[in-house]
Enzyme design. Structure first.
Site, mmCIF file in Angstrom:
data_model
loop_
_atom_site.group_PDB
_atom_site.id
_atom_site.type_symbol
_atom_site.label_atom_id
_atom_site.label_comp_id
_atom_site.label_asym_id
_atom_site.label_seq_id
_atom_site.Cartn_x
_atom_site.Cartn_y
_atom_site.Cartn_z
ATOM 1 N N ARG A 18 0.673 -1.387 -0.093
ATOM 2 C CA ARG A 18 -0.055 -0.063 0.180
ATOM 3 C C ARG A 18 0.801 1.211 -0.099
ATOM 4 N NH1 ARG A 18 -3.166 -1.011 5.532
ATOM 5 N NH2 ARG A 18 -0.830 -1.696 5.820
ATOM 6 N N LYS A 77 3.783 1.897 7.789
ATOM 7 C CA LYS A 77 4.224 0.897 8.816
ATOM 8 C C LYS A 77 5.456 1.236 9.434
ATOM 9 C CE LYS A 77 1.526 -2.264 9.684
ATOM 10 N NZ LYS A 77 0.578 -2.461 10.478
ATOM 11 N N HIS A 95 1.814 2.850 16.312
ATOM 12 C CA HIS A 95 1.715 1.722 17.308
ATOM 13 C C HIS A 95 2.305 1.904 18.528
ATOM 14 C CE1 HIS A 95 -0.940 0.056 14.236
ATOM 15 N NE2 HIS A 95 0.047 -0.329 13.527
ATOM 16 N N GLN A 100 2.777 -0.999 23.626
ATOM 17 C CA GLN A 100 3.031 -2.038 22.612
ATOM 18 C C GLN A 100 4.576 -2.319 22.733
ATOM 19 O OE1 GLN A 100 1.054 0.517 21.684
ATOM 20 N NE2 GLN A 100 -0.160 -0.078 20.189
ATOM 21 N N ARG A 129 -13.515 11.033 16.193
ATOM 22 C CA ARG A 129 -13.592 10.181 14.766
ATOM 23 C C ARG A 129 -12.201 10.363 13.987
ATOM 24 N NH1 ARG A 129 -18.975 11.851 15.058
ATOM 25 N NH2 ARG A 129 -18.547 13.645 13.663
ATOM 26 N N ARG A 130 -11.581 8.941 13.701
ATOM 27 C CA ARG A 130 -10.608 8.961 12.783
ATOM 28 C C ARG A 130 -10.901 9.601 11.162
ATOM 29 N NH1 ARG A 130 -7.924 3.199 13.359
ATOM 30 N NH2 ARG A 130 -6.571 4.061 11.686
ATOM 31 N N PHE A 134 -7.794 2.599 7.199
ATOM 32 C CA PHE A 134 -8.010 1.509 6.230
ATOM 33 C C PHE A 134 -9.000 0.356 6.874
ATOM 34 C CE2 PHE A 134 -3.696 2.824 5.046
ATOM 35 C CZ PHE A 134 -3.504 3.024 3.666
ATOM 36 N N ASP A 205 -22.283 -4.995 18.947
ATOM 37 C CA ASP A 205 -21.489 -3.676 19.028
ATOM 38 C C ASP A 205 -21.330 -3.385 20.339
ATOM 39 O OD1 ASP A 205 -20.753 -0.558 18.515
ATOM 40 O OD2 ASP A 205 -20.203 -1.984 16.964
ATOM 41 N N THR A 209 -21.768 -6.193 24.010
ATOM 42 C CA THR A 209 -20.447 -6.515 24.542
ATOM 43 C C THR A 209 -20.492 -5.830 25.935
ATOM 44 O OG1 THR A 209 -19.499 -4.665 23.431
ATOM 45 C CG2 THR A 209 -19.322 -6.653 22.628
ATOM 46 N N ASP A 294 -1.637 -8.165 10.531
ATOM 47 C CA ASP A 294 -1.660 -6.721 11.079
ATOM 48 C C ASP A 294 -1.427 -5.683 9.891
ATOM 49 O OD1 ASP A 294 1.096 -6.790 10.273
ATOM 50 O OD2 ASP A 294 1.792 -6.050 12.470
#
Length: 349
Positions: A18, A77, A95, A100, A129-130, A134, A205, A209, A294
């Site tokens: 990508r 990435k 990330h 992480q 909101r993003r 992707f 949703d 949950t 991922d």
């Protein structure tokens, strides 16, 4: 006003096809007075000649390391481990904000060089909101691969394809599916892939949950998780659930791949899968297979890149000035403080 210089880097991951900026949008950037440098890349879905025709300057792969300090390096990435000091502003999925593995080390590289991480995951509007994601294609591919795996038709290694070719392989029948996070981008993509396959999934949703019905979850044949938790929530699956004799679940796809994070809602695996070995057996009796890749959208690189680039373009035209970028930088600085980096260490940005 200083000219904006965007530097589109080559991705070091061999399976990453990508790009965050497609040639047609690169042309629009150039036409709006933005200087765009594009690195050569042997795997990017769009050949570098298309960027050159769009008015971009071409550079060798990896040359962002010596880019001018004012250049904004754009990618998707992970960065290579060197250099140890990052002087530029970088736009990519870092990330690094949820503890992480390797997160603190990456943030310290930025602090050491005086650069900054503008993590696209945290490029959001006033309501959180993003603005570029992707997610839809990640969900679509996650469900598609789950269908193929459950039917015994997922061949390795995976190779990039087109939506038309993928859809022709999807028709299936005779099993039940569950999508958790069905109302989000990824969830909608997953539900659409199941629809193409001829499967009407159960859609959960937030409402479903809050008090999770574990027996109902385990009663499905296939499950796709499309939830990216931002605050701690009880896990959807636990080790003891995998050993439940009533478990019907046979195929699990984790689109989120939040492995290693304390916010992971599926703490039943410790490493992702990949294109070479896309599915891993978690249990033998009865069998349970995991798909946790991922960079799923890279399997449909042209479609996913085109959609993402269209959403990112208006943000790039306002780089550094709009409220979304200010919020993005603020989140980076907060993450630095959380790992013990002092305020003065990243003030140069």
């Amino acid at each position: 006003m200083t000219e904006l210089h965007l530097w589109l880097r080559h991705e070091i991951r061999s399976t990453e096809r990508r790009t965050p900026i497609v040639p047609s949008d690169a042309r629009r950037l150039v036409e709006n007075g933005v200087k765009v440098t594009v690195e050569e890349s042997p795997q990017r879905i769009f050949p570098v000649e298309e960027y050159e025709k769009a008015g971009c300057r071409i550079a060798k792969a990896g040359s962002w390391r010596s880019a001018p300090g004012a250049a904004v390096v754009v990618g998707l990435k992970e960065l290579p481990d060197e250099p140890s000091e990052l002087i530029n502003r970088h736009v990519f999925f870092g990330h690094a904000y949820k503890q992480q593995p390797g997160a603190a080390a990456l943030l310290r590289r930025f602090a050491a060089g005086g650069g900054a991480l503008y993590d696209v995951e945290y490029l959001v509007d006033e309501d959180g909101r993003r603005l570029a994601a992707f997610g839809y294609w990640a969900g679509y591919l996650g469900a598609a691969l789950a269908v193929l795996q459950h039917q015994g038709r997922l061949a390795a290694p995976l190779v990039p394809t087109t939506k038309e070719e993928l859809d022709a392989r999807l028709p299936a029948e005779g099993f039940t599916a569950l999508v958790i996070g069905a109302l989000g981008r990824s969830g909608r993509g997953a539900c659409e892939a199941f629809r193409v396959a001829g499967i009407e999934p159960t859609r959960w949703d937030l409402a479903e949950t809050r008090e999770l019905d574990r027996p109902a979850l385990l009663a499905h044949d296939v499950m796709v998780n499309a939830v990216l938790a931002t605050t701690p929530v009880p896990p959807f699956l636990r080790e003891e659930d995998l050993d439940d004799p009533a478990r019907r679940l046979r195929t699990l796809c984790d689109v989120t791949c939040d492995v290693g994070s304390p916010l992971n809602v599926l703490p039943v695996y410790d490493r992702t899968t990949d294109w070479t070995a896309p599915a891993r057996r978690l249990r033998e009796k009865p069998p349970l297979d995991l798909i946790a890749i991922d960079n799923l959208p890279s399997l449909l690189p042209r479609e996913s890149s085109t959609d993402f680039s269209a959403a990112l373009l208006p943000q790039l035209l306002e780089f550094g000035t709009g409220g979304a970028w200010v919020r993005c930088l603020g989140r980076f600085q907060q993450a630095c403080r959380e790992v013990g980096i002092e305020e003065g260490e990243f003030r140069r940005v």
